[in-house]
Design a protein around this motif. Structure first.
Motif, PDB file in Angstrom:
ATOM      1  N   ILE A 206       0.831  -1.206   0.000  1.00  0.00           N
ATOM      2  CA  ILE A 206       0.000   0.000   0.000  1.00  0.00           C
ATOM      3  C   ILE A 206       0.864   1.254   0.000  1.00  0.00           C
ATOM      4  O   ILE A 206       0.627   2.198  -0.773  1.00  0.00           O
ATOM      5  CB  ILE A 206      -0.952  -0.012   1.208  1.00  0.00           C
ATOM      6  CG1 ILE A 206      -1.949  -1.165   1.090  1.00  0.00           C
ATOM      7  CG2 ILE A 206      -1.695   1.316   1.337  1.00  0.00           C
ATOM      8  CD1 ILE A 206      -2.783  -1.401   2.318  1.00  0.00           C
ATOM      9  N   GLN A 207       1.896   1.272   0.839  1.00  0.00           N
ATOM     10  CA  GLN A 207       2.747   2.455   0.927  1.00  0.00           C
ATOM     11  C   GLN A 207       3.631   2.602  -0.307  1.00  0.00           C
ATOM     12  O   GLN A 207       3.979   3.728  -0.686  1.00  0.00           O
ATOM     13  CB  GLN A 207       3.614   2.388   2.194  1.00  0.00           C
ATOM     14  CG  GLN A 207       2.839   2.333   3.493  1.00  0.00           C
ATOM     15  CD  GLN A 207       1.929   3.535   3.679  1.00  0.00           C
ATOM     16  OE1 GLN A 207       2.101   4.579   3.067  1.00  0.00           O
ATOM     17  NE2 GLN A 207       0.927   3.385   4.537  1.00  0.00           N
ATOM     18  N   PHE A 208       3.983   1.491  -0.945  1.00  0.00           N
ATOM     19  CA  PHE A 208       4.746   1.573  -2.191  1.00  0.00           C
ATOM     20  C   PHE A 208       3.920   2.263  -3.273  1.00  0.00           C
ATOM     21  O   PHE A 208       4.411   3.151  -3.983  1.00  0.00           O
ATOM     22  CB  PHE A 208       5.157   0.169  -2.654  1.00  0.00           C
ATOM     23  CG  PHE A 208       6.056   0.175  -3.866  1.00  0.00           C
ATOM     24  CD1 PHE A 208       7.430   0.167  -3.719  1.00  0.00           C
ATOM     25  CD2 PHE A 208       5.522   0.181  -5.154  1.00  0.00           C
ATOM     26  CE1 PHE A 208       8.268   0.181  -4.829  1.00  0.00           C
ATOM     27  CE2 PHE A 208       6.344   0.199  -6.268  1.00  0.00           C
ATOM     28  CZ  PHE A 208       7.719   0.200  -6.105  1.00  0.00           C
ATOM     29  N   ILE A 209       2.661   1.855  -3.398  1.00  0.00           N
ATOM     30  CA  ILE A 209       1.786   2.496  -4.380  1.00  0.00           C
ATOM     31  C   ILE A 209       1.580   3.966  -4.021  1.00  0.00           C
ATOM     32  O   ILE A 209       1.575   4.838  -4.905  1.00  0.00           O
ATOM     33  CB  ILE A 209       0.428   1.763  -4.442  1.00  0.00           C
ATOM     34  CG1 ILE A 209       0.631   0.283  -4.803  1.00  0.00           C
ATOM     35  CG2 ILE A 209      -0.494   2.431  -5.458  1.00  0.00           C
ATOM     36  CD1 ILE A 209       1.305   0.046  -6.130  1.00  0.00           C
ATOM     37  N   TYR A 210       1.432   4.247  -2.733  1.00  0.00           N
ATOM     38  CA  TYR A 210       1.271   5.632  -2.278  1.00  0.00           C
ATOM     39  C   TYR A 210       2.481   6.481  -2.676  1.00  0.00           C
ATOM     40  O   TYR A 210       2.328   7.578  -3.223  1.00  0.00           O
ATOM     41  CB  TYR A 210       1.074   5.642  -0.759  1.00  0.00           C
ATOM     42  CG  TYR A 210       1.267   6.997  -0.119  1.00  0.00           C
ATOM     43  CD1 TYR A 210       0.239   7.934  -0.086  1.00  0.00           C
ATOM     44  CD2 TYR A 210       2.487   7.334   0.493  1.00  0.00           C
ATOM     45  CE1 TYR A 210       0.422   9.182   0.509  1.00  0.00           C
ATOM     46  CE2 TYR A 210       2.670   8.575   1.094  1.00  0.00           C
ATOM     47  CZ  TYR A 210       1.640   9.492   1.093  1.00  0.00           C
ATOM     48  OH  TYR A 210       1.828  10.718   1.678  1.00  0.00           O
ATOM     49  N   GLY A 211       3.666   5.975  -2.404  1.00  0.00           N
ATOM     50  CA  GLY A 211       4.870   6.732  -2.747  1.00  0.00           C
ATOM     51  C   GLY A 211       5.088   6.836  -4.242  1.00  0.00           C
ATOM     52  O   GLY A 211       5.514   7.889  -4.747  1.00  0.00           O
TER      53      GLY A 211
END
Length: 281
Positions: A206-211
């Motif tokens: 999730i945080q990879f996609i966010y970044g």
């Protein structure tokens, strides 16, 4: 109980197929356009068959050529990957330790601190972006990986999720660890971290996609082309006004932009699902 009717099955499958076509058709058009010549891309109607400029277009997109020499997808992908990994790993590291401190340490005002962290979820990014930019600019962190990542590392959402998960861990595990002479950090390392792996994996995706999808903050932080992220650089490649745009190169860069998050999701999809719906939680 859901009734097993043939008509419902057909309707469900048709809905899935139509939705899949609606989602995938624009991606297919981007892939087709990335294999065409610059003239063929702007010719109506666009051919729905692949062209014969695949290697030429992707080589130009990756390494730059002519007017795109200073804005190459290779450099932009590298910047985005470094930025995204730092954001994802940093968010998880800070959130998991802060949640551990809130749940397992008794100190005055710990719940007040937790609710202060939680309340920040109600503040949109736009509210904080001007003062944050001012702080980063005063620290001379523009056009740097530190400026791109440090303001985005803190995550109230991840802290909340880890806190909720740790609250479900039986107290007997902590008591057993204390009986065995384990300190707080050993309990965290040997017991909580292994139990948290599905949650960590899900949050990483999730945080990879966010970044990876960050646009506004990198746009403010970077003024030099060598520090453009892929989202910012892609917009710069499109130009403005009546400037001539090589849309085949833009589409090739767009396709390259889709590859890293797709790889991450394909590799970690099992852990992503387990971390989100694990019944033991």
């Amino acid at each position: 109980m859901i009734e097993n009717r043939k008509g419902l099955k057909v309707l469900a499958h048709l809905t899935i197929i139509v939705t899949l076509l609606m989602v995938c058709f624009p991606i297919y058009i981007a892939i087709i356009a990335s294999t065409q010549s610059a003239e063929a891309v702007v010719t109506a109607p666009l051919s729905l068959l692949p062209g014969d400029h695949f290697w030429e277009n992707y080589q130009t997109a990756l390494w730059g050529s002519g007017k795109t020499a200073t804005i190459s997808a290779g450099r932009m992908l590298w910047v985005s990957l470094v930025m995204t990994f730092i954001i994802a790993i940093g968010k998880i590291a800070i959130s998991i330790t802060s949640a551990f401190a809130i749940v397992y340490f008794r100190f005055p005002g710990r719940m007040i601190l937790f609710w202060i962290i939680f309340i920040t979820l109600m503040l949109p990014v736009e509210v904080r972006i001007i003062p944050t930019f001012d702080v980063v600019a005063n620290l001379h962190l523009l056009n740097s990986y530190a400026g791109l990542t440090i303001p985005l590392i803190a995550s109230a959402t991840a802290t909340f999720l880890f806190r909720q998960f740790y609250s479900t861990v039986p107290d007997e595990l902590l008591e057993a660890a204390r009986v065995d002479g384990a300190g707080a950090m050993r309990f965290f390392k040997d017991i909580l971290l292994p139990l948290s792996r599905p949650t960590i994996a899900a949050l990483f995706v999730i945080q990879f996609i966010y970044g990876w999808n960050q646009y506004l903050w990198p746009l403010l932080m970077t003024t030099r082309e060598e520090m453009f992220s892929i989202s910012v650089g892609l917009r710069q490649m499109m130009g403005s006004g009546d400037a001539l745009v090589d849309w085949n190169i833009v589409m090739a860069t767009t396709v390259l932009m889709l590859i890293p998050p797709m790889i991450i999701i394909l590799i970690m999809q099992k852990w992503l699902v387990k971390g989100l719906i694990d019944s033991e939680k």
